[in-house]
Structures are given as structure tokens and as C-alpha cells.
Design a protein around this motif. Sequence first.
Motif, PDB file in Angstrom:
ATOM      1  N   ILE A  86     -11.207 -20.931  58.571  1.00 41.56           N
ATOM      2  CA  ILE A  86     -10.894 -21.922  57.540  1.00 41.56           C
ATOM      3  C   ILE A  86      -9.742 -21.432  56.673  1.00 41.56           C
ATOM      4  O   ILE A  86      -8.824 -22.186  56.352  1.00 41.56           O
ATOM      5  N   THR A  87      -9.782 -20.157  56.315  1.00 42.93           N
ATOM      6  CA  THR A  87      -8.707 -19.582  55.499  1.00 42.93           C
ATOM      7  C   THR A  87      -7.371 -19.651  56.234  1.00 42.93           C
ATOM      8  O   THR A  87      -6.357 -20.056  55.653  1.00 42.93           O
ATOM      9  N   GLN A  93      -4.212 -21.896  55.132  1.00 42.80           N
ATOM     10  CA  GLN A  93      -2.921 -21.249  54.868  1.00 42.80           C
ATOM     11  C   GLN A  93      -1.828 -21.880  55.715  1.00 42.80           C
ATOM     12  O   GLN A  93      -0.716 -22.124  55.229  1.00 42.80           O
ATOM     13  N   ASP A  94      -2.129 -22.156  56.989  1.00 43.38           N
ATOM     14  CA  ASP A  94      -1.147 -22.811  57.856  1.00 43.38           C
ATOM     15  C   ASP A  94      -0.796 -24.197  57.325  1.00 43.38           C
ATOM     16  O   ASP A  94       0.372 -24.591  57.320  1.00 43.38           O
ATOM     17  N   ALA A  95      -1.813 -24.929  56.882  1.00 40.29           N
ATOM     18  CA  ALA A  95      -1.568 -26.271  56.339  1.00 40.29           C
ATOM     19  C   ALA A  95      -0.704 -26.193  55.082  1.00 40.29           C
ATOM     20  O   ALA A  95       0.211 -27.007  54.895  1.00 40.29           O
ATOM     21  N   LEU A  96      -0.989 -25.220  54.213  1.00 39.87           N
ATOM     22  CA  LEU A  96      -0.184 -25.061  53.001  1.00 39.87           C
ATOM     23  C   LEU A  96       1.256 -24.672  53.331  1.00 39.87           C
ATOM     24  O   LEU A  96       2.199 -25.168  52.700  1.00 39.87           O
ATOM     25  N   ALA A 125       2.953 -27.778  54.624  1.00 37.23           N
ATOM     26  CA  ALA A 125       3.219 -28.709  53.521  1.00 37.23           C
ATOM     27  C   ALA A 125       4.388 -28.221  52.672  1.00 37.23           C
ATOM     28  O   ALA A 125       5.254 -29.006  52.278  1.00 37.23           O
ATOM     29  N   SER A 126       4.418 -26.925  52.406  1.00 40.09           N
ATOM     30  CA  SER A 126       5.514 -26.359  51.612  1.00 40.09           C
ATOM     31  C   SER A 126       6.848 -26.530  52.332  1.00 40.09           C
ATOM     32  O   SER A 126       7.859 -26.887  51.715  1.00 40.09           O
ATOM     33  N   GLU A 127       6.838 -26.302  53.630  1.00 39.85           N
ATOM     34  CA  GLU A 127       8.067 -26.462  54.410  1.00 39.85           C
ATOM     35  C   GLU A 127       8.522 -27.924  54.409  1.00 39.85           C
ATOM     36  O   GLU A 127       9.719 -28.204  54.254  1.00 39.85           O
TER      37      GLU A 127
END
Length: 88
Positions: free
Chosen positions: A34-35, A39-42, A45-47
Motif C-alpha cells: 500500500i505504501t 508513493q507511486d500514485a503521488l 500525480a506530482s509529475e
Amino acid sequence: MKISNFWVMALLITIIGLNTLSVSAAPQDQLGNITNTTQDALNNASEMVNQTAEEVSNFLDPIQSILNAINSVLQQIQQIMSFFGGGQ
């Protein structure tokens, strides 16, 4: 017979202990997954936000240049009008 009971109890305790270890390890693995997924999703999203901001900036930069040019022309017209006494 007592030794037989001892071995049965030892076997049961070992099986229960191994099952407890595997059950307690599973949530940690899931938490790690989950972590990592979060982190990958964040990161994605940031990119995407950075790319969108760059696209918006690239789109607005020419418009800002045009507005600056119009503003410059209007200031020059105002200066000319002031020179001839018709401006404020």
C-alpha cells in the motif's frame, strides 16, 4: 503415552506458531504494498501537475507577451496624447 502427548502438543504449538508468524507478516507486506502504491500514485500525480503547469505556462506566455505589447502601445499613445495636451 505421556511422551506421545508431549510430541503432539509440541507439534500443535509449532503449527500454531508458524501460522501466527505468517498471519502477522502478511499485514506488513500489505502495508508495504500500500505504501509503495501510494508513493507511486503521488509521484505520478506530482509529475502530471508539473507537466500541466508547464503546458499552461507555455500556453500563457505568448498571451502575456501580446498583452505586454498592447500595454506598451497604449502607454505610448497616452504619452503622445499628453504631449499634445489631450491626455490626462
